[in-house]
Design a protein around this motif. Structure first.
Motif, PDB file in Angstrom:
ATOM      1  N   ILE A  36       0.504  -1.050  -0.280  1.00 14.81           N
ATOM      2  CA  ILE A  36       0.218  -0.322  -0.146  1.00 14.81           C
ATOM      3  C   ILE A  36       0.752   1.162  -0.063  1.00 14.81           C
ATOM      4  O   ILE A  36       1.055   2.217  -0.813  1.00 14.81           O
ATOM      5  CB  ILE A  36      -1.275  -0.209   2.027  1.00 14.81           C
ATOM      6  CG1 ILE A  36      -1.676  -1.241   1.313  1.00 14.81           C
ATOM      7  CG2 ILE A  36      -1.210   1.411   1.439  1.00 14.81           C
ATOM      8  CD1 ILE A  36      -2.767  -1.200   2.262  1.00 14.81           C
ATOM      9  N   SER A  37       1.785   0.871   0.912  1.00 17.39           N
ATOM     10  CA  SER A  37       2.806   2.926   0.813  1.00 17.39           C
ATOM     11  C   SER A  37       3.652   2.659  -0.028  1.00 17.39           C
ATOM     12  O   SER A  37       3.913   3.953  -0.820  1.00 17.39           O
ATOM     13  CB  SER A  37       3.240   2.338   1.848  1.00 17.39           C
ATOM     14  OG  SER A  37       2.895   2.065   3.481  1.00 17.39           O
ATOM     15  N   LEU A  38       3.961   1.449  -0.884  1.00 20.27           N
ATOM     16  CA  LEU A  38       4.571   1.879  -2.123  1.00 20.27           C
ATOM     17  C   LEU A  38       4.150   2.145  -3.460  1.00 20.27           C
ATOM     18  O   LEU A  38       4.065   3.155  -4.124  1.00 20.27           O
ATOM     19  CB  LEU A  38       5.837   0.455  -2.576  1.00 20.27           C
ATOM     20  CG  LEU A  38       6.309   0.083  -1.609  1.00 20.27           C
ATOM     21  CD1 LEU A  38       6.964  -1.625  -1.899  1.00 20.27           C
ATOM     22  CD2 LEU A  38       7.719   0.854  -2.017  1.00 20.27           C
ATOM     23  N   ALA A  39       2.370   1.486  -3.122  1.00 18.84           N
ATOM     24  CA  ALA A  39       1.780   1.794  -4.543  1.00 18.84           C
ATOM     25  C   ALA A  39       1.503   3.357  -4.576  1.00 18.84           C
ATOM     26  O   ALA A  39       1.067   4.301  -4.823  1.00 18.84           O
ATOM     27  CB  ALA A  39       0.314   1.241  -4.417  1.00 18.84           C
ATOM     28  N   ALA A  40       1.071   4.166  -3.017  1.00 11.43           N
ATOM     29  CA  ALA A  40       1.321   5.695  -2.990  1.00 11.43           C
ATOM     30  C   ALA A  40       2.355   6.509  -3.192  1.00 11.43           C
ATOM     31  O   ALA A  40       1.636   7.544  -3.663  1.00 11.43           O
ATOM     32  CB  ALA A  40       0.577   5.404  -1.681  1.00 11.43           C
ATOM     33  N   ALA A  41       3.075   5.786  -2.792  1.00 14.71           N
ATOM     34  CA  ALA A  41       4.723   7.144  -2.786  1.00 14.71           C
ATOM     35  C   ALA A  41       3.924   6.693  -4.561  1.00 14.71           C
ATOM     36  O   ALA A  41       4.808   8.178  -5.321  1.00 14.71           O
ATOM     37  CB  ALA A  41       5.858   5.917  -2.375  1.00 14.71           C
ATOM     38  N   ASP A  42       4.524   5.535  -5.217  1.00 13.89           N
ATOM     39  CA  ASP A  42       4.654   5.465  -6.991  1.00 13.89           C
ATOM     40  C   ASP A  42       3.734   7.129  -7.310  1.00 13.89           C
ATOM     41  O   ASP A  42       3.689   7.163  -8.408  1.00 13.89           O
ATOM     42  CB  ASP A  42       4.108   4.504  -7.381  1.00 13.89           C
ATOM     43  CG  ASP A  42       4.983   3.993  -8.281  1.00 13.89           C
ATOM     44  OD1 ASP A  42       5.818   5.343  -9.119  1.00 13.89           O
ATOM     45  OD2 ASP A  42       4.026   3.933  -9.159  1.00 13.89           O
ATOM     46  N   CYS A  43       2.185   6.827  -6.549  1.00  7.67           N
ATOM     47  CA  CYS A  43       1.895   7.364  -7.547  1.00  7.67           C
ATOM     48  C   CYS A  43       1.225   9.043  -6.995  1.00  7.67           C
ATOM     49  O   CYS A  43       1.630  10.095  -8.308  1.00  7.67           O
ATOM     50  CB  CYS A  43       0.185   7.625  -6.633  1.00  7.67           C
ATOM     51  SG  CYS A  43      -0.674   5.907  -7.261  1.00  7.67           S
ATOM     52  N   GLU A  44       2.929   9.314  -5.811  1.00  9.49           N
ATOM     53  CA  GLU A  44       2.719  11.140  -5.415  1.00  9.49           C
ATOM     54  C   GLU A  44       3.445  11.090  -6.348  1.00  9.49           C
ATOM     55  O   GLU A  44       3.892  12.329  -6.736  1.00  9.49           O
ATOM     56  CB  GLU A  44       2.279  10.448  -4.265  1.00  9.49           C
ATOM     57  CG  GLU A  44       1.790  10.936  -3.196  1.00  9.49           C
ATOM     58  CD  GLU A  44       2.031  10.251  -1.706  1.00  9.49           C
ATOM     59  OE1 GLU A  44       2.750  10.719  -1.220  1.00  9.49           O
ATOM     60  OE2 GLU A  44       0.873  10.386  -0.934  1.00  9.49           O
ATOM     61  N   SER A  45       4.662   9.799  -6.615  1.00  7.10           N
ATOM     62  CA  SER A  45       5.559  10.543  -6.910  1.00  7.10           C
ATOM     63  C   SER A  45       5.717  10.821  -8.848  1.00  7.10           C
ATOM     64  O   SER A  45       5.831  12.156  -9.282  1.00  7.10           O
ATOM     65  CB  SER A  45       7.054   9.754  -7.285  1.00  7.10           C
ATOM     66  OG  SER A  45       6.876   8.536  -7.978  1.00  7.10           O
ATOM     67  N   GLN A  46       4.567   9.831  -9.352  1.00  5.48           N
ATOM     68  CA  GLN A  46       3.834  10.668 -11.157  1.00  5.48           C
ATOM     69  C   GLN A  46       2.803  11.644 -11.049  1.00  5.48           C
ATOM     70  O   GLN A  46       2.111  11.661 -11.458  1.00  5.48           O
ATOM     71  CB  GLN A  46       3.198   9.076 -11.337  1.00  5.48           C
ATOM     72  CG  GLN A  46       4.274   8.017 -11.395  1.00  5.48           C
ATOM     73  CD  GLN A  46       3.948   6.832 -12.071  1.00  5.48           C
ATOM     74  OE1 GLN A  46       2.300   6.401 -12.285  1.00  5.48           O
ATOM     75  NE2 GLN A  46       4.665   5.793 -12.599  1.00  5.48           N
ATOM     76  N   ASN A  47       2.133  12.412  -9.674  1.00 10.65           N
ATOM     77  CA  ASN A  47       1.280  13.374  -9.276  1.00 10.65           C
ATOM     78  C   ASN A  47      -0.006  12.817 -10.288  1.00 10.65           C
ATOM     79  O   ASN A  47      -0.922  13.010 -10.574  1.00 10.65           O
ATOM     80  CB  ASN A  47       1.594  14.071 -10.579  1.00 10.65           C
ATOM     81  CG  ASN A  47       2.704  15.155  -9.949  1.00 10.65           C
ATOM     82  OD1 ASN A  47       2.375  15.226  -8.523  1.00 10.65           O
ATOM     83  ND2 ASN A  47       4.136  15.955 -10.829  1.00 10.65           N
ATOM     84  N   GLU A  48      -0.179  11.358  -9.492  1.00  7.65           N
ATOM     85  CA  GLU A  48      -1.547  10.947  -9.520  1.00  7.65           C
ATOM     86  C   GLU A  48      -2.601  10.970  -9.047  1.00  7.65           C
ATOM     87  O   GLU A  48      -2.148  10.959  -7.603  1.00  7.65           O
ATOM     88  CB  GLU A  48      -1.082   8.868  -9.967  1.00  7.65           C
ATOM     89  CG  GLU A  48      -1.857   7.909 -10.230  1.00  7.65           C
ATOM     90  CD  GLU A  48      -3.103   8.858 -11.567  1.00  7.65           C
ATOM     91  OE1 GLU A  48      -4.454   8.952 -11.632  1.00  7.65           O
ATOM     92  OE2 GLU A  48      -2.620   8.570 -12.837  1.00  7.65           O
ATOM     93  N   LEU A  49      -4.176  11.053  -9.564  1.00  6.60           N
ATOM     94  CA  LEU A  49      -5.202  12.089  -8.545  1.00  6.60           C
ATOM     95  C   LEU A  49      -5.562  10.788  -8.076  1.00  6.60           C
ATOM     96  O   LEU A  49      -6.775  11.025  -7.250  1.00  6.60           O
ATOM     97  CB  LEU A  49      -4.946  13.045  -8.924  1.00  6.60           C
ATOM     98  CG  LEU A  49      -4.357  14.056  -8.681  1.00  6.60           C
ATOM     99  CD1 LEU A  49      -4.930  15.133  -9.190  1.00  6.60           C
ATOM    100  CD2 LEU A  49      -3.311  14.302  -7.624  1.00  6.60           C
ATOM    101  N   GLN A  50      -6.005   9.895  -9.298  1.00  2.00           N
ATOM    102  CA  GLN A  50      -7.222   8.770  -9.183  1.00  2.00           C
ATOM    103  C   GLN A  50      -6.443   7.505  -8.259  1.00  2.00           C
ATOM    104  O   GLN A  50      -5.878   6.976  -8.005  1.00  2.00           O
ATOM    105  CB  GLN A  50      -7.170   7.821 -10.671  1.00  2.00           C
ATOM    106  CG  GLN A  50      -7.692   9.072 -11.774  1.00  2.00           C
ATOM    107  CD  GLN A  50      -8.472   9.630 -11.689  1.00  2.00           C
ATOM    108  OE1 GLN A  50      -9.703   9.378 -11.044  1.00  2.00           O
ATOM    109  NE2 GLN A  50      -8.637  11.106 -11.870  1.00  2.00           N
ATOM    110  N   LEU A  51      -8.273   7.603  -7.103  1.00  2.00           N
ATOM    111  CA  LEU A  51      -7.526   6.641  -6.389  1.00  2.00           C
ATOM    112  C   LEU A  51      -7.950   4.961  -7.293  1.00  2.00           C
ATOM    113  O   LEU A  51      -6.956   4.206  -6.372  1.00  2.00           O
ATOM    114  CB  LEU A  51      -8.413   6.534  -5.231  1.00  2.00           C
ATOM    115  CG  LEU A  51      -8.760   7.578  -4.634  1.00  2.00           C
ATOM    116  CD1 LEU A  51     -10.075   7.455  -3.290  1.00  2.00           C
ATOM    117  CD2 LEU A  51      -7.577   7.572  -3.287  1.00  2.00           C
TER     118      LEU A  51
END
Length: 86
Positions: A36-51
């Motif tokens: 979960i934490s890795l996926a969240a960090a990956d989304c944040e680094s890619q400026n991904e906002l979609q849950l």
């Protein structure tokens, strides 16, 4: 809800069950926390906002790690994911 808020919600759901969790649930929850934490960090680094994208990343990460787990542990992790992501 932001990615960070969603991550916090999922981790809180896992943490809230610690007092009553079985050993298998503790394992699955601990294992899942990392994904979960890795996926969240990956989304944040890619400026991904979609849950939905974050959910897909967690599911793909679990699938990719399937060979690291015994078949029964893989089922436990998948069940825990279904429980907290519902």
């Amino acid at each position: 809800m932001t990615i960070q808020e969603y991550e916090e919600k999922l981790l809180k759901l896992i943490d809230d069950g610690i007092d009553i969790a079985t050993d298998d649930e503790l394992f699955a929850g601990g294992y899942l926390r990392g994904h979960i934490s890795l996926a969240a960090a990956d989304c944040e680094s890619q400026n991904e906002l979609q849950l939905s994208v974050m959910k897909e990343k967690v599911e793909q990460s679990i699938t990719d790690a399937k060979s690291e787990l015994s078949p029964s542990d893989y089922v436990l992790v998948c069940q825990m994911w279904q429980k907290v992501s519902a």
